[in-house]
Motif scaffolding. Structure first.
Motif, PDB file in Angstrom:
ATOM      1  N   VAL A  64       0.842  -1.192   0.000  1.00 24.50           N
ATOM      2  CA  VAL A  64       0.000   0.000   0.000  1.00 24.50           C
ATOM      3  C   VAL A  64       0.880   1.247   0.000  1.00 24.50           C
ATOM      4  O   VAL A  64       1.800   1.365   0.821  1.00 24.50           O
ATOM      5  N   LEU A  65       0.597   2.166  -0.897  1.00 19.55           N
ATOM      6  CA  LEU A  65       1.295   3.446  -0.962  1.00 19.55           C
ATOM      7  C   LEU A  65       0.359   4.536  -0.451  1.00 19.55           C
ATOM      8  O   LEU A  65      -0.769   4.670  -0.931  1.00 19.55           O
ATOM      9  N   VAL A  66       0.826   5.323   0.527  1.00 17.50           N
ATOM     10  CA  VAL A  66       0.047   6.430   1.087  1.00 17.50           C
ATOM     11  C   VAL A  66       0.659   7.735   0.604  1.00 17.50           C
ATOM     12  O   VAL A  66       1.859   7.980   0.792  1.00 17.50           O
ATOM     13  N   THR A  67      -0.161   8.570  -0.037  1.00 25.52           N
ATOM     14  CA  THR A  67       0.321   9.828  -0.585  1.00 25.52           C
ATOM     15  C   THR A  67      -0.543  10.975  -0.085  1.00 25.52           C
ATOM     16  O   THR A  67      -1.606  10.778   0.497  1.00 25.52           O
ATOM     17  N   GLY A  68      -0.067  12.186  -0.353  1.00 18.17           N
ATOM     18  CA  GLY A  68      -0.794  13.385   0.041  1.00 18.17           C
ATOM     19  C   GLY A  68       0.152  14.558   0.091  1.00 18.17           C
ATOM     20  O   GLY A  68       1.380  14.387   0.123  1.00 18.17           O
TER      21      GLY A  68
ATOM     22  N   VAL B  17       3.542  -4.407   3.301  1.00 20.57           N
ATOM     23  CA  VAL B  17       4.392  -3.216   3.249  1.00 20.57           C
ATOM     24  C   VAL B  17       3.537  -1.999   2.937  1.00 20.57           C
ATOM     25  O   VAL B  17       2.856  -1.961   1.904  1.00 20.57           O
ATOM     26  N   THR B  18       3.565  -1.023   3.825  1.00 25.08           N
ATOM     27  CA  THR B  18       2.826   0.220   3.638  1.00 25.08           C
ATOM     28  C   THR B  18       3.819   1.373   3.648  1.00 25.08           C
ATOM     29  O   THR B  18       4.606   1.502   4.592  1.00 25.08           O
ATOM     30  N   SER B  19       3.803   2.187   2.598  1.00 28.57           N
ATOM     31  CA  SER B  19       4.827   3.217   2.427  1.00 28.57           C
ATOM     32  C   SER B  19       4.228   4.608   2.304  1.00 28.57           C
ATOM     33  O   SER B  19       3.156   4.783   1.706  1.00 28.57           O
ATOM     34  N   ILE B  20       4.951   5.573   2.840  1.00 33.44           N
ATOM     35  CA  ILE B  20       4.778   6.980   2.487  1.00 33.44           C
ATOM     36  C   ILE B  20       5.962   7.329   1.598  1.00 33.44           C
ATOM     37  O   ILE B  20       7.120   7.139   1.996  1.00 33.44           O
ATOM     38  N   ALA B  21       5.694   7.788   0.396  1.00 33.24           N
ATOM     39  CA  ALA B  21       6.771   8.113  -0.538  1.00 33.24           C
ATOM     40  C   ALA B  21       6.263   9.145  -1.532  1.00 33.24           C
ATOM     41  O   ALA B  21       5.079   9.182  -1.857  1.00 33.24           O
ATOM     42  N   HIS B  22       7.192   9.973  -2.002  1.00 32.32           N
ATOM     43  CA  HIS B  22       6.830  11.023  -2.962  1.00 32.32           C
ATOM     44  C   HIS B  22       7.323  10.726  -4.378  1.00 32.32           C
ATOM     45  O   HIS B  22       6.821  11.302  -5.337  1.00 32.32           O
ATOM     46  N   HIS B  23       8.300   9.848  -4.510  1.00 28.92           N
ATOM     47  CA  HIS B  23       8.863   9.592  -5.827  1.00 28.92           C
ATOM     48  C   HIS B  23       7.952   8.664  -6.621  1.00 28.92           C
ATOM     49  O   HIS B  23       7.662   7.541  -6.182  1.00 28.92           O
TER      50      HIS B  23
ATOM     51  N   ARG C 163      -1.768  -0.950  -4.444  1.00 36.22           N
ATOM     52  CA  ARG C 163      -2.853   0.028  -4.358  1.00 36.22           C
ATOM     53  C   ARG C 163      -2.368   1.286  -3.649  1.00 36.22           C
ATOM     54  O   ARG C 163      -1.319   1.272  -2.993  1.00 36.22           O
ATOM     55  N   GLN C 164      -3.137   2.360  -3.809  1.00 33.16           N
ATOM     56  CA  GLN C 164      -2.727   3.667  -3.306  1.00 33.16           C
ATOM     57  C   GLN C 164      -3.860   4.322  -2.538  1.00 33.16           C
ATOM     58  O   GLN C 164      -5.024   4.263  -2.945  1.00 33.16           O
ATOM     59  N   LEU C 165      -3.517   4.942  -1.418  1.00 37.26           N
ATOM     60  CA  LEU C 165      -4.452   5.722  -0.612  1.00 37.26           C
ATOM     61  C   LEU C 165      -3.937   7.154  -0.555  1.00 37.26           C
ATOM     62  O   LEU C 165      -2.759   7.383  -0.266  1.00 37.26           O
ATOM     63  N   ASN C 166      -4.831   8.105  -0.838  1.00 40.37           N
ATOM     64  CA  ASN C 166      -4.457   9.512  -0.835  1.00 40.37           C
ATOM     65  C   ASN C 166      -5.120  10.241   0.326  1.00 40.37           C
ATOM     66  O   ASN C 166      -6.303  10.012   0.611  1.00 40.37           O
TER      67      ASN C 166
END
Length: 210
Positions: free
Chosen positions: A34-38, A179-185, A194-197
């Motif tokens: 999971v990718l967490v963005t914002g 694996v759950t990540s906060i990343a900007h690249h 999947r992605q959560l914003n």
């Protein structure tokens, strides 16, 4: 699983202040990616701290499977003063892992130049570059083999090639870990399913599936 998470910034006299994240909910399955963005300042790191149980300003419920091993890797990892083996093994005792296992983890994380220094005592956070410290933290993850791994911009001090190599290494060595990540690249999106914003909403930022 997190349910109805409201997170605030600290207010006066230690009381909760303004709500920054409202009504957040998420579920992370075994082996999930999971990718967490914002936007910057939207509360991504605060959300991770709440999931870790170390953010006191808010309310909601976080459920972790009984006996699950959970590891959080922040952007600037904590590296205790002591031997290099102590630093890599943290938060476990250095005797929890063999010298060969620690050396293998360091080599995997492109820290070959440190493999002969396991018993050397240093202030490693001053000796190592930011990228080296982050790779040391990933070496920890390889040793601890968590069920749930949270990466809060934990590769941000690396160049793009190294970031991709480290995420590929995690995928290869920890295939069963969620694996759950906060990343900007943007390049790191390929390593997540999947992605959560975090997006503006009523009463604060809302966590929305992309």
């Amino acid at each position: 699983r997190a349910e109805q998470i409201d997170l605030a910034v600290p207010g006066r006299n230690g009381a909760p202040g303004r709500i920054i994240v409202a009504g957040a909910a998420l579920e992370i399955a075994p082996a999930d990616r999971v990718l967490v963005t914002g936007p910057s300042g939207s509360g991504k790191s605060t959300l991770f701290r709440a999931l870790a149980g170390i953010w006191p300003f808010g309310r909601g419920r976080v459920r972790v499977p009984e006996g699950a091993r959970v590891l959080f890797l922040p952007q600037k990892p904590y590296i205790p003063v002591g031997t290099l083996k102590d630093a890599v093994a943290f938060p476990a005792a250095s005797g929890s892992f063999s010298d060969d296992a620690v050396r293998d983890a360091l080599r995997d994380c492109r820290l070959e130049s440190f493999t002969d220094r396991l018993d050397e005592t240093q202030i490693w956070s001053m000796l190592m570059s930011g990228g080296e410290q982050q790779r040391l933290a990933i070496a920890r993850a390889l040793l601890h083999r968590p069920d749930f791994l949270f990466l809060d911009e934990a590769t941000a001090s690396m160049d793009e090639t190294l970031e991709k190599q480290m995420y590929a290494l995690i995928a290869e060595r920890l295939p069963d870990a969620a694996v759950t990540s906060i990343a900007h690249h943007p390049v790191l999106a390929a390593f997540h399913r999947r992605q959560l914003n975090l997006e503006p909403g009523a009463g604060g930022m809302r966590l929305v599936a992309a």
